[in-house]
Write a protein that holds these residues in place. Sequence first.
Motif, PDB file in Angstrom:
ATOM      1  N   PRO A 194       0.633   8.225  -1.258  1.00  0.00           N
ATOM      2  CA  PRO A 194       0.627   7.870   0.172  1.00  0.00           C
ATOM      3  C   PRO A 194       1.122   9.015   1.044  1.00  0.00           C
ATOM      4  CG  PRO A 194       2.492   6.853  -0.902  1.00  0.00           C
ATOM      5  CD  PRO A 194       1.710   7.539  -1.992  1.00  0.00           C
ATOM      6  N   LEU A 195       0.383  10.095   1.016  1.00  0.00           N
ATOM      7  CA  LEU A 195       0.822  11.300   1.721  1.00  0.00           C
ATOM      8  C   LEU A 195       0.761  11.122   3.240  1.00  0.00           C
ATOM      9  CD1 LEU A 195       1.758  14.243   1.302  1.00  0.00           C
ATOM     10  CD2 LEU A 195      -0.656  14.922   1.341  1.00  0.00           C
TER      11      LEU A 195
ATOM     12  N   ASP B 293       0.814  -1.216   0.000  1.00  0.00           N
ATOM     13  CA  ASP B 293       0.000   0.000   0.000  1.00  0.00           C
ATOM     14  C   ASP B 293       0.845   1.263   0.000  1.00  0.00           C
ATOM     15  OD1 ASP B 293      -2.460  -1.148  -0.234  1.00  0.00           O
ATOM     16  OD2 ASP B 293      -2.880  -1.217   1.916  1.00  0.00           O
ATOM     17  N   TYR B 294       2.153   1.146   0.254  1.00  0.00           N
ATOM     18  CA  TYR B 294       3.027   2.310   0.077  1.00  0.00           C
ATOM     19  C   TYR B 294       3.117   2.702  -1.400  1.00  0.00           C
ATOM     20  CZ  TYR B 294       4.841   2.062   4.869  1.00  0.00           C
ATOM     21  OH  TYR B 294       4.972   2.089   6.237  1.00  0.00           O
ATOM     22  N   TYR B 295       2.827   1.742  -2.280  1.00  0.00           N
ATOM     23  CA  TYR B 295       2.910   2.008  -3.721  1.00  0.00           C
ATOM     24  C   TYR B 295       1.505   2.270  -4.253  1.00  0.00           C
ATOM     25  CZ  TYR B 295       7.438  -0.139  -2.916  1.00  0.00           C
ATOM     26  OH  TYR B 295       8.678  -0.436  -2.426  1.00  0.00           O
ATOM     27  N   PRO B 296       1.406   3.133  -5.262  1.00  0.00           N
ATOM     28  CA  PRO B 296       0.075   3.579  -5.682  1.00  0.00           C
ATOM     29  C   PRO B 296      -0.643   2.570  -6.570  1.00  0.00           C
ATOM     30  CG  PRO B 296       1.751   4.635  -7.021  1.00  0.00           C
ATOM     31  CD  PRO B 296       2.485   3.855  -5.962  1.00  0.00           C
TER      32      PRO B 296
ATOM     33  N   SER C 271       1.895   2.906   7.578  1.00  0.00           N
ATOM     34  CA  SER C 271       2.844   2.412   8.586  1.00  0.00           C
ATOM     35  C   SER C 271       2.130   1.677   9.706  1.00  0.00           C
ATOM     36  CB  SER C 271       3.673   3.575   9.144  1.00  0.00           C
ATOM     37  OG  SER C 271       4.460   4.154   8.120  1.00  0.00           O
ATOM     38  N   ASN C 272       0.995   2.206  10.144  1.00  0.00           N
ATOM     39  CA  ASN C 272       0.239   1.542  11.207  1.00  0.00           C
ATOM     40  C   ASN C 272      -0.383   0.236  10.724  1.00  0.00           C
ATOM     41  OD1 ASN C 272       0.749   3.447  13.213  1.00  0.00           O
ATOM     42  ND2 ASN C 272      -0.926   4.763  12.546  1.00  0.00           N
ATOM     43  N   GLU C 273      -0.810   0.217   9.455  1.00  0.00           N
ATOM     44  CA  GLU C 273      -1.358  -1.024   8.909  1.00  0.00           C
ATOM     45  C   GLU C 273      -0.289  -2.114   8.853  1.00  0.00           C
ATOM     46  OE1 GLU C 273      -4.307  -1.949   8.124  1.00  0.00           O
ATOM     47  OE2 GLU C 273      -5.391  -0.069   8.376  1.00  0.00           O
ATOM     48  N   VAL C 274       0.932  -1.745   8.447  1.00  0.00           N
ATOM     49  CA  VAL C 274       2.024  -2.709   8.402  1.00  0.00           C
ATOM     50  C   VAL C 274       2.354  -3.206   9.803  1.00  0.00           C
ATOM     51  CG1 VAL C 274       4.484  -3.011   7.901  1.00  0.00           C
ATOM     52  CG2 VAL C 274       3.014  -1.825   6.262  1.00  0.00           C
ATOM     53  N   ALA C 275       2.382  -2.291  10.778  1.00  0.00           N
ATOM     54  CA  ALA C 275       2.683  -2.681  12.155  1.00  0.00           C
ATOM     55  C   ALA C 275       1.624  -3.634  12.703  1.00  0.00           C
ATOM     56  CB  ALA C 275       2.787  -1.439  13.035  1.00  0.00           C
ATOM     57  N   ALA C 276       0.352  -3.335  12.413  1.00  0.00           N
ATOM     58  CA  ALA C 276      -0.726  -4.209  12.889  1.00  0.00           C
ATOM     59  C   ALA C 276      -0.639  -5.586  12.235  1.00  0.00           C
ATOM     60  CB  ALA C 276      -2.079  -3.568  12.595  1.00  0.00           C
ATOM     61  N   ALA C 277      -0.384  -5.617  10.924  1.00  0.00           N
ATOM     62  CA  ALA C 277      -0.273  -6.894  10.228  1.00  0.00           C
ATOM     63  C   ALA C 277       0.926  -7.699  10.727  1.00  0.00           C
ATOM     64  CB  ALA C 277      -0.169  -6.665   8.723  1.00  0.00           C
ATOM     65  N   SER C 278       2.036  -7.015  11.008  1.00  0.00           N
ATOM     66  CA  SER C 278       3.208  -7.702  11.551  1.00  0.00           C
ATOM     67  C   SER C 278       2.899  -8.298  12.916  1.00  0.00           C
ATOM     68  CB  SER C 278       4.388  -6.740  11.652  1.00  0.00           C
ATOM     69  OG  SER C 278       4.767  -6.255  10.370  1.00  0.00           O
ATOM     70  N   GLY C 279       2.162  -7.542  13.746  1.00  0.00           N
ATOM     71  CA  GLY C 279       1.768  -8.064  15.055  1.00  0.00           C
ATOM     72  C   GLY C 279       0.893  -9.301  14.940  1.00  0.00           C
ATOM     73  N   ASN C 280      -0.029  -9.303  13.968  1.00  0.00           N
ATOM     74  CA  ASN C 280      -0.871 -10.482  13.755  1.00  0.00           C
ATOM     75  C   ASN C 280      -0.033 -11.688  13.332  1.00  0.00           C
ATOM     76  OD1 ASN C 280      -3.241  -9.117  14.383  1.00  0.00           O
ATOM     77  ND2 ASN C 280      -3.629  -8.521  12.262  1.00  0.00           N
ATOM     78  N   GLU C 281       0.973 -11.442  12.489  1.00  0.00           N
ATOM     79  CA  GLU C 281       1.821 -12.544  12.050  1.00  0.00           C
ATOM     80  C   GLU C 281       2.634 -13.105  13.216  1.00  0.00           C
ATOM     81  OE1 GLU C 281       5.264 -13.590   8.705  1.00  0.00           O
ATOM     82  OE2 GLU C 281       4.745 -11.513   9.142  1.00  0.00           O
ATOM     83  N   PHE C 282       3.203 -12.230  14.052  1.00  0.00           N
ATOM     84  CA  PHE C 282       3.972 -12.693  15.212  1.00  0.00           C
ATOM     85  C   PHE C 282       3.081 -13.480  16.173  1.00  0.00           C
ATOM     86  CE2 PHE C 282       6.912  -8.857  14.497  1.00  0.00           C
ATOM     87  CZ  PHE C 282       7.759  -9.624  13.701  1.00  0.00           C
TER      88      PHE C 282
END
Length: 419
Positions: free
Chosen positions: A297-298, A261-264, A305-316
């Motif tokens: 992605p302004l 999602d960082y990429y358009p 960034s928060n979406e990536v952090a949340a997804a990483s937490g779910n994976e861990f």
Amino acid sequence: MVFAAGLSCTGFAKEPIWAPPALQQLITEALENNRLLQSKADRAEALKTRIPAAGALPDPKIGFALQSIPTDSFAFDQEPMTQKQIFVEQTVPWLSKLDLRSEAAAAEARQKQAELEAARLELARDVAVAWYELGYVAESQQINDELTELMGRIRRDAQTRYGVGRGLQQNIYQAGVELSRLKDEAVRLENRKTTIEDRLHELTNRGEHASIAPPADLPEPGFVLSAKKLAAAALEKNPDLQGMQARIQTARAQKQLAQKDYYPDFNIRLTYGQREEDRTGRDLPDFFSAAVAMDIPLWHKRKQSNEVAAASGNEFSAQNRYRDLRNRLPYRIKSLAAEINDTRRRYRLYTQELIPQAGQWARSAQEAYEVDRVAFDTMIDARIRVLKYRREASRLFYDIYQKRAQLEAWIGGAAEAKH
């Protein structure tokens, strides 16, 4: 004999657990009639149908527009730039986003399928445990009836001996107390039988309350368990582990999607503009336009960034749950296999030593009592102990089968006994 998991090539067992025909009929009935299980099956099937949709492009858009209409006349032939437009727009996600969405949907479908299999195993285990418990209660009732008949004969004999002056009145009272206790036990066992039958009716979702035949002619549990082989089978086929693996794959795909999602995404628009003749009668050519727009992605610090952090937490979280169960499962298998082997040895001790020895003691005590060489208490205790040992052996016998059902639920399929 050694247990070897009999599993289908699809990864899940054809039969939830080993069962004799009568029990298999109950399990099949429960699997077919259980509404919660059917709900899980419907959910798993629905998720399978979502996989192609998850990897498909978004629906294109078609639209109509009017451009450059003069506000003084609203005429289409006053200005050359006035157009009636039709356009088609298609959103094209960034590279590999569609594949990741399809992968996440497939992993979620596998997770629900594994949860369905785990629920099938749990239901089959619950039916088996209740049915084997019904067998123990039925044998306990039979033993209680034999003991009641025995105590009735002993009391009548005590009354006869007292009548001819060879016995004590307290022996009659003692036998009467034992008979009353046995009657109380009979009531308790009948209530227990009704409770178990109600449980089986609940599990099979039967509309009518009908008597359920208890186990009969079960083979002697003469198998030996290899905890190592069982643990290996469980690590490969346990549906809870497979579900957690699928959860990890889902979380990983969702994390990669969040990173993408960082990429358009791109919006491609094609427009056709039709123009009227002007007021001089000149034929004006139509216009064709093309445009490409993309997301910026302004606000990535607050969103992506928060979406990536949340997804990483779910994976861990999914990985930790998987590792925890994978570490604990072999110990569960080893412990339960040891319990089954120990129970089997105790059962053999009862059937091969304690019960025959207690029978010899009872016969000897009865003969000695007839000639007034042992007390009434000794004789009655010897006769009762034989039946108590038989009941304890029955408890051990059905415990083995109940633990086997539990073990197979952890393994992930029926275990076939092999020589």
